[in-house]
Design a protein around this motif. Structure first.
Motif, PDB file in Angstrom:
ATOM      1  N   ARG B 555       0.821  -1.208   0.000  1.00 11.32           N
ATOM      2  CA  ARG B 555       0.000   0.000   0.000  1.00 11.32           C
ATOM      3  C   ARG B 555       0.855   1.257   0.000  1.00 11.32           C
ATOM      4  N   ALA B 556       2.065   1.171   0.545  1.00 14.81           N
ATOM      5  CA  ALA B 556       2.904   2.364   0.628  1.00 14.81           C
ATOM      6  C   ALA B 556       3.652   2.637  -0.664  1.00 14.81           C
ATOM      7  N   CYS B 557       3.870   1.612  -1.476  1.00 14.00           N
ATOM      8  CA  CYS B 557       4.736   1.776  -2.640  1.00 14.00           C
ATOM      9  C   CYS B 557       4.020   2.488  -3.782  1.00 14.00           C
ATOM     10  N   PRO B 558       4.571   3.605  -4.241  1.00 22.35           N
ATOM     11  CA  PRO B 558       3.939   4.337  -5.331  1.00 22.35           C
ATOM     12  C   PRO B 558       4.380   3.842  -6.703  1.00 22.35           C
ATOM     13  N   LYS B 581      11.942   4.577  -0.215  1.00 17.54           N
ATOM     14  CA  LYS B 581      11.925   4.188   1.190  1.00 17.54           C
ATOM     15  C   LYS B 581      10.549   4.219   1.851  1.00 17.54           C
ATOM     16  N   SER B 582       9.492   4.419   1.056  1.00 17.86           N
ATOM     17  CA  SER B 582       8.157   4.435   1.658  1.00 17.86           C
ATOM     18  C   SER B 582       7.837   3.090   2.287  1.00 17.86           C
ATOM     19  N   ASP B 585       9.615   2.524   5.645  1.00 16.74           N
ATOM     20  CA  ASP B 585       8.984   3.217   6.761  1.00 16.74           C
ATOM     21  C   ASP B 585       7.649   2.589   7.128  1.00 16.74           C
TER      22      ASP B 585
END
Ligand SMILES: Cc1cc2nc3c(=O)[nH]c(=O)nc-3n(C[C@H](O)[C@H](O)[C@H](O)COP(=O)(O)O)c2cc1C
Ligand code: SF4
Ligand code: SF4
Ligand code: SF4
Ligand code: FES
Lengths: 168, 593
Positions: B555-558, B581-582, B585
């Motif tokens: 979900r964080a990776c764009p 680095k999303s 984190d």
């Protein structure tokens, strides 16, 4: 941030009425150079060359001294700026919360770096030292709108929003 | 609150509150109170009050409802859609809306603090003079002018033990006495609201939340020293603070609290705002004065000290916002009361801006001497995401990092210096195991290098050279000899620089080498970043043993660089990855490195 290099811009025709009014307002105030330049910056969005000559003449200071002030402070700009000023905070709190990936994503999406303006004058991008809203880190601002708890995904949402705004 | 008969709705409108939508919430309250005829329904006055920052901006919009029946109840994360329910259920039917109520941690956050300087912030309407007068506003200056000689005022401040809150911690009463002793009838008073320290925002919040208390503090100082004119130097990045202070100044002039013969007391004082223009070094006193005079803001050698020859050559006294905000309480409640708070060498309370990887980031005011551990764990709820605490950076770019071993350091000027940090203006940036200390040192150095005014060589060239070394180390090209070079250069720059910027800039490096030398060595010898933070040294892979298959990274990776299915270990596809680095984190299990 401060110590940006001075840049020559071609002389141009601009309306000096407003600059004259600003100078009138501060004429007798001691230490008036900064407020005058701040007023001009607010009114024109940057400090155009002809206004520098005008200020030099009317306040009786050397243009070199004015350039000295303009290049020392981060707030002054010698070139026209974008309609939407995107500022990303790179202060300590934002840094540890990942401000770097926010700035880099903006760089990638807009094709401009720190203190640069897109050719269509839509966006200017700036890293700023601290916006003082560290509780919402990482933080970005577009003109006066604040975007807290930034993520890389939000960068795309912001760009879409402002791409859709009219330029006029 | 003195007025218990009516109903008060306090809506937090600091910078945090406003960006969370406080204006819309306020508009909705006003609209519905009129539309539903609430005042007639409950038979009481019902005032909507906008206040300054409450300290917990992360939970904005914060709304406090005070009614005679239920006392004071706080709601957090309020949006305009909640307003109708609050009015109907809480105000008309006297029933607390349990699920909107701020959770227990909010009370902990508030109860563990001791608010002196910030009593007004978050309680009163910063744009109404009457609100300030109701809270004993301008009583202290009145007492000074009517009952005390200037020397007595200075003596009272000396006895209170108040030390400057702008960083150095110089005793305020003593500073005032120097300037008072300078000959001449025309002197200047300056309030330093530049607040250049990244990670600190207490001065801004005081100006936004209670501007009159700063004005009153300056009036008292002016009376004590014999100044007739004052400036508040505010950084331009704080438009709301400038706006609220300007409104307060205008009102004071209109109502005779500033200008000639204030309130008929036979005391004159003039004040105006001077906007900064974005240069950190302008927080330094001599640079600040140069900036007010319209020059480049460059520090100059001392002596002559500002108290002797300051702004435009006149004797000048400079204090910080928080320092001035303390003064009226000392006069109102007495120096003995003030001196009873805090530790032997640091009296009173101190406001901290606690940010970074902490659960409840915010602005907290505690008695000096509380331990750093209590500030982080008791008041602010501990570390976010159940991660491990690594260090807290105190004192901004001139400060240092305090590791877990010395967390029980009390927050006072001298103990913090002993621990290798400093109070500075009170920024506490909390770091967890994902923060690389070499990178933090690099970050501060790149800040001070950028902000160096360039006047002296050690600061201008030395910081650049040190930054180059740190960059090499974070990129895996460091050598063991670099560490000693850094220590040596640091010592020289501290000695040879003209102003506080250069004299303190090496501190973040010196303190991280002292406490986290092993991280430097890991970067240099093993080409490894123990916190998985330095990009060049990252492997970028999922560690299968650590992965709990939660999917947060996806979900964080764009960039579509994570492959994950329910119940499967995640996988990182290097070709798509932009190293943002999303995912790192987002992963609470440290499964990416
Ligand atoms: C580089 C530098 C930046 C500073 N920035 C600030 C600042 O932003 N705000 C502040 O109050 N003091 C700042 N100071 C400290 C001031 O020079 C001064 O000591 C302080 O305002 C005195 O007020 P006090 O006695 O009330 O602490 C700075 C000092 C240096 C060397
Ligand atoms: S130490 Fe640095 S900031 Fe201070 S005067 Fe020297 S060059 Fe300028
Ligand atoms: S976030 Fe971490 S634990 Fe969760 S799936 Fe991704 S790598 Fe595994
Ligand atoms: S670093 Fe960024 S791009 Fe790469 S996998 Fe993680 S979230 Fe995706
Ligand atoms: S602005 Fe609302 S708590 Fe800070």
């Amino acid at each position: 941030m401060s110590n940006a290099p001075a840049e020559e811009i071609p002389a141009e025709e601009i309306d000096l009425t407003e600059a004259n009014e600003i100078i009138d307002k501060y004429l007798t105030l001691p230490g008036n150079l900064m407020p005058v330049l701040q007023g001009i910056q607010d009114a024109y969005g940057f400090v155009p060359k002809p206004t520098i000559d005008l200020v030099a003449e009317r306040l009786n200071v050397y243009p070199s001294q004015i350039y000295g002030v303009l290049t020392f402070y981060a707030q002054f700009h010698l070139k026209p700026r974008g309609k939407f000023i995107i500022r990303v905070c790179v202060g300590t709190a934002c840094h540890v919360q990942g401000a770097e990936r926010i700035t880099e994503t903006f760089f990638g999406r807009l094709g401009i770096g720190h203190a640069e303006t897109t050719e269509d004058l839509r966006y200017t991008f700036e890293k700023v030292a601290c916006l003082g809203a560290c509780g919402m880190a990482p933080l970005a601002m577009v003109n006066d709108d604040t975007y807290g708890k930034m993520t890389v995904q939000k960068v795309d949402e912001i760009i879409e929003t402002y791409n859709a705004r009219p330029m006029k | 609150m003195s007025d218990n008969a009516g109903i008060k709705i306090l809506i937090c409108q600091g910078t945090g509150g406003i960006s969370a939508g406080a204006k819309q919430v306020e508009a909705e309250f006003t609209r519905l109170i009129a539309e539903k005829g609430i005042v007639a329904q409950v038979g009481k006055r019902c005032d909507v009050v906008k206040t300054g920052c409450r300290g917990l901006c992360a939970n904005d919009v914060l709304v406090d409802v005070i009614t005679p029946e239920l006392g004071r109840i706080t709601y957090d994360f309020v949006v305009p859609e909640d307003v109708a329910a609050i009015l109907d259920q809480h105000i008309v039917n006297n029933e607390v809306i349990e699920k909107k109520k701020a959770k227990a941690y909010y009370n902990t956050f508030v109860d563990q603090q001791m608010r002196v300087v910030m009593t007004g912030c978050g309680q009163i309407d910063p744009e109404r003079l009457d609100a300030y007068l109701e809270e004993d506003g301008f009583k202290a200056i009145e007492k000074c002018v009517k009952e005390m000689k200037p020397a007595e005022v200075i003596d009272e401040v000396k006895k209170s033990g108040l030390r400057g809150r702008g960083g150095g911690g110089f005793p305020t009463g003593m500073k005032w006495s120097f300037c008072a002793a300078s000959p001449g009838n025309h002197k200047y008073l300056i309030c330093n609201a530049d607040e250049g320290d990244p990670g600190a925002f207490m001065d801004r919040s005081i100006l936004e939340g209670d501007p009159y208390c700063v004005i009153e503090g300056m009036m008292i100082a002016a009376y004590a020293i014999g100044c007739d004119a004052g400036y508040v130097y505010v950084r331009a990045e704080y438009p709301l603070a400038i706006d609220r202070l300007q409104k307060a100044l205008d009102t004071c002039y209109e109502k005779g609290y500033l200008g000639k013969n204030i309130q008929g007391w036979g005391f004159d004082f003039d004040m105006r705002i001077k906007k900064g223009a974005g240069a950190f070094v302008c927080g330094e006193e001599t640079a600040l004065m140069a900036s007010i005079e319209g020059e480049r803001g460059m520090p100059r050698p001392r002596p002559p000290f500002p108290a002797v020859k300051g702004l435009w050559g006149f004797p000048t006294n400079i204090n910080n916002v928080e320092t001035f905000a303390n003064v009226r309480h000392i006069i109102n409640k007495g120096s003995a009361w003030y001196a009873s708070l805090g530790t032997d060498t640091t009296k009173g309370t101190k406001i901290f801006a606690v940010t970074g990887k902490v659960k409840h980031t915010g602005l907290v005011e505690v008695p000096a001497g509380m331990s750093v551990r209590d500030v982080i764990y008791q008041v602010c709820g501990g570390i976010a995401n159940n991660r491990k605490f690594k260090a807290v950076q105190a004192g901004g770019p001139s400060g240092g990092c305090i590791p877990a071993e010395v967390l029980d350091t009390p927050v006072d000027y001298d103990s913090l210096i002993k621990a290798g940090a400093m109070m500075g203006s009170g920024g506490l940036v909390v770091m967890d195991e994902t923060t690389c200390m070499v990178d933090v040192a690099r970050f501060f150095l790149s800040f001070t290098k950028m902000e160096s005014c360039g006047k002296c060589v050690p600061c201008r060239i030395g910081l650049k050279a040190m930054l180059d070394i740190l960059e090499r180390i974070t990129e895996g090209r460091g050598e063991m000899a670099d560490i000693d070079t850094l220590l040596e250069m640091g010592a020289t720059i501290k000695k040879a620089s003209l102003c506080g910027l250069g004299q303190t800039a090496p501190n973040p490096i010196l303190s991280t080498v002292k406490y986290f030398r092993h991280e430097y060595e890991a970067h240099i010898q093993d080409k490894r970043c123990p916190s998985n933070s330095c990009k060049e040294l990252l492997l970028w892979q999922v560690v299968p043993e650590k992965c709990v298959k939660c999917g947060a990274c996806l979900r964080a990776c764009p960039s579509n660089a994570i492959k994950w299915e329910k119940g499967e270990v995640a996988e990182l596809i290097k070709e798509n990855c932009t190293k943002c680095k999303s995912c790192y984190d987002a992963c609470r299990f440290m499964a990416i490195e």
